[in-house]
Design a protein around this motif. Structure first.
Motif, PDB file in Angstrom:
ATOM      1  N   THR A   5      22.987  35.223  51.813  1.00  0.00           N
ATOM      2  CA  THR A   5      22.006  35.954  51.030  1.00  0.00           C
ATOM      3  C   THR A   5      22.634  36.306  49.692  1.00  0.00           C
ATOM      4  N   LYS A   6      21.834  36.786  48.800  1.00  0.00           N
ATOM      5  CA  LYS A   6      22.331  37.157  47.473  1.00  0.00           C
ATOM      6  C   LYS A   6      23.353  38.296  47.587  1.00  0.00           C
ATOM      7  N   ALA A   7      23.104  39.242  48.490  1.00  0.00           N
ATOM      8  CA  ALA A   7      24.035  40.364  48.679  1.00  0.00           C
ATOM      9  C   ALA A   7      25.372  39.861  49.229  1.00  0.00           C
ATOM     10  N   ASN A   8      25.339  38.946  50.189  1.00  0.00           N
ATOM     11  CA  ASN A   8      26.585  38.400  50.747  1.00  0.00           C
ATOM     12  C   ASN A   8      27.348  37.610  49.693  1.00  0.00           C
ATOM     13  N   LEU A   9      26.648  36.857  48.887  1.00  0.00           N
ATOM     14  CA  LEU A   9      27.288  36.064  47.849  1.00  0.00           C
ATOM     15  C   LEU A   9      27.940  36.965  46.811  1.00  0.00           C
ATOM     16  N   ASN A  10      27.256  38.023  46.398  1.00  0.00           N
ATOM     17  CA  ASN A  10      27.822  38.972  45.436  1.00  0.00           C
ATOM     18  C   ASN A  10      29.031  39.684  46.009  1.00  0.00           C
ATOM     19  N   ASN A  11      28.951  40.097  47.278  1.00  0.00           N
ATOM     20  CA  ASN A  11      30.055  40.786  47.929  1.00  0.00           C
ATOM     21  C   ASN A  11      31.256  39.855  48.060  1.00  0.00           C
ATOM     22  N   ASN A  12      31.007  38.596  48.379  1.00  0.00           N
ATOM     23  CA  ASN A  12      32.077  37.620  48.508  1.00  0.00           C
ATOM     24  C   ASN A  12      32.752  37.378  47.163  1.00  0.00           C
ATOM     25  N   LEU A  13      31.966  37.287  46.100  1.00  0.00           N
ATOM     26  CA  LEU A  13      32.505  37.098  44.762  1.00  0.00           C
ATOM     27  C   LEU A  13      33.347  38.300  44.336  1.00  0.00           C
ATOM     28  N   LEU A  14      32.853  39.510  44.607  1.00  0.00           N
ATOM     29  CA  LEU A  14      33.612  40.721  44.278  1.00  0.00           C
ATOM     30  C   LEU A  14      34.923  40.779  45.051  1.00  0.00           C
ATOM     31  N   SER A  15      34.890  40.379  46.301  1.00  0.00           N
ATOM     32  CA  SER A  15      36.118  40.375  47.108  1.00  0.00           C
ATOM     33  C   SER A  15      37.146  39.418  46.527  1.00  0.00           C
ATOM     34  N   LYS A  16      36.700  38.267  46.068  1.00  0.00           N
ATOM     35  CA  LYS A  16      37.618  37.298  45.478  1.00  0.00           C
ATOM     36  C   LYS A  16      38.210  37.828  44.166  1.00  0.00           C
ATOM     37  N   ILE A  17      37.381  38.460  43.348  1.00  0.00           N
ATOM     38  CA  ILE A  17      37.868  39.023  42.095  1.00  0.00           C
ATOM     39  C   ILE A  17      38.850  40.150  42.365  1.00  0.00           C
ATOM     40  N   ARG A  18      38.541  41.012  43.339  1.00  0.00           N
ATOM     41  CA  ARG A  18      39.462  42.095  43.708  1.00  0.00           C
ATOM     42  C   ARG A  18      40.807  41.530  44.134  1.00  0.00           C
ATOM     43  N   TYR A  19      40.762  40.518  44.963  1.00  0.00           N
ATOM     44  CA  TYR A  19      41.996  39.905  45.450  1.00  0.00           C
ATOM     45  C   TYR A  19      42.813  39.318  44.305  1.00  0.00           C
ATOM     46  N   GLN A  20      42.146  38.632  43.381  1.00  0.00           N
ATOM     47  CA  GLN A  20      42.855  38.034  42.244  1.00  0.00           C
ATOM     48  C   GLN A  20      43.492  39.111  41.364  1.00  0.00           C
ATOM     49  N   LEU A  21      42.784  40.213  41.142  1.00  0.00           N
ATOM     50  CA  LEU A  21      43.338  41.303  40.331  1.00  0.00           C
ATOM     51  C   LEU A  21      44.537  41.955  41.010  1.00  0.00           C
ATOM     52  N   GLU A  22      44.486  42.066  42.331  1.00  0.00           N
ATOM     53  CA  GLU A  22      45.598  42.677  43.057  1.00  0.00           C
ATOM     54  C   GLU A  22      46.824  41.775  43.096  1.00  0.00           C
ATOM     55  N   CYS A  23      46.624  40.476  43.002  1.00  0.00           N
ATOM     56  CA  CYS A  23      47.737  39.527  43.092  1.00  0.00           C
ATOM     57  C   CYS A  23      48.413  39.241  41.754  1.00  0.00           C
ATOM     58  N   VAL A  24      47.857  39.748  40.670  1.00  0.00           N
ATOM     59  CA  VAL A  24      48.442  39.483  39.351  1.00  0.00           C
ATOM     60  C   VAL A  24      49.834  40.102  39.282  1.00  0.00           C
ATOM     61  N   GLU A  25      50.804  39.292  38.858  1.00  0.00           N
ATOM     62  CA  GLU A  25      52.155  39.787  38.631  1.00  0.00           C
ATOM     63  C   GLU A  25      52.393  39.826  37.133  1.00  0.00           C
ATOM     64  N   ILE A  26      52.902  40.934  36.673  1.00  0.00           N
ATOM     65  CA  ILE A  26      53.147  41.120  35.249  1.00  0.00           C
ATOM     66  C   ILE A  26      54.586  40.736  34.945  1.00  0.00           C
ATOM     67  N   ARG A  27      54.749  39.731  34.081  1.00  0.00           N
ATOM     68  CA  ARG A  27      56.082  39.271  33.692  1.00  0.00           C
ATOM     69  C   ARG A  27      56.185  39.020  32.195  1.00  0.00           C
ATOM     70  N   ASP A  28      55.162  39.412  31.455  1.00  0.00           N
ATOM     71  CA  ASP A  28      55.152  39.178  30.020  1.00  0.00           C
ATOM     72  C   ASP A  28      54.999  40.513  29.299  1.00  0.00           C
ATOM     73  N   TYR A  29      55.927  40.785  28.408  1.00  0.00           N
ATOM     74  CA  TYR A  29      55.949  42.055  27.670  1.00  0.00           C
ATOM     75  C   TYR A  29      54.679  42.252  26.858  1.00  0.00           C
ATOM     76  N   HIS A  30      54.263  41.241  26.135  1.00  0.00           N
ATOM     77  CA  HIS A  30      53.101  41.362  25.253  1.00  0.00           C
ATOM     78  C   HIS A  30      51.808  41.543  26.045  1.00  0.00           C
ATOM     79  N   LEU A  31      51.676  40.850  27.168  1.00  0.00           N
ATOM     80  CA  LEU A  31      50.496  41.005  28.012  1.00  0.00           C
ATOM     81  C   LEU A  31      50.455  42.407  28.608  1.00  0.00           C
TER      82      LEU A  31
END
Length: 95
Positions: A5-31
């Protein structure tokens, strides 16, 4: 059979974005510096409207209704930790 459903698709997309944001490793001073400047340290939407010294209304902080709020704040925290621990920066200028 699974129905998407549209709600499941939106929730799945948000979960993927959350996961990607949590996995970001910071190794660049300027970034790290850029993200600390872009992501505010407190909610910019909280306001108190006063006229002639009288409070008309108070707008509560709306950031917590953002579904990615925790991950964005966590990303800013990772950037601050990198700048302080790895680069020796003073974190007070980003607060």
């Amino acid at each position: 059979m699974i129905f998407l459903t549209k709600a499941n698709l939106n929730n799945n997309l948000l979960s993927k974005i959350r996961y990607q944001l949590e996995c970001v490793e910071i190794r660049d001073y300027h970034l790290a510096k850029l993200l600390c400047k872009i992501i505010p340290s407190n909610c910019p939407f909280e306001r108190t409207v006063t006229v002639f010294g009288r409070t008309l209304l108070q707008i509560p902080p709306l950031c917590k209704i953002n579904p990615l709020y925790e991950q964005i704040v966590g990303l800013r925290f990772k950037c601050l930790l990198y700048l302080v621990n790895e680069c020796g920066e003073d974190a007070r200028k980003y607060c």
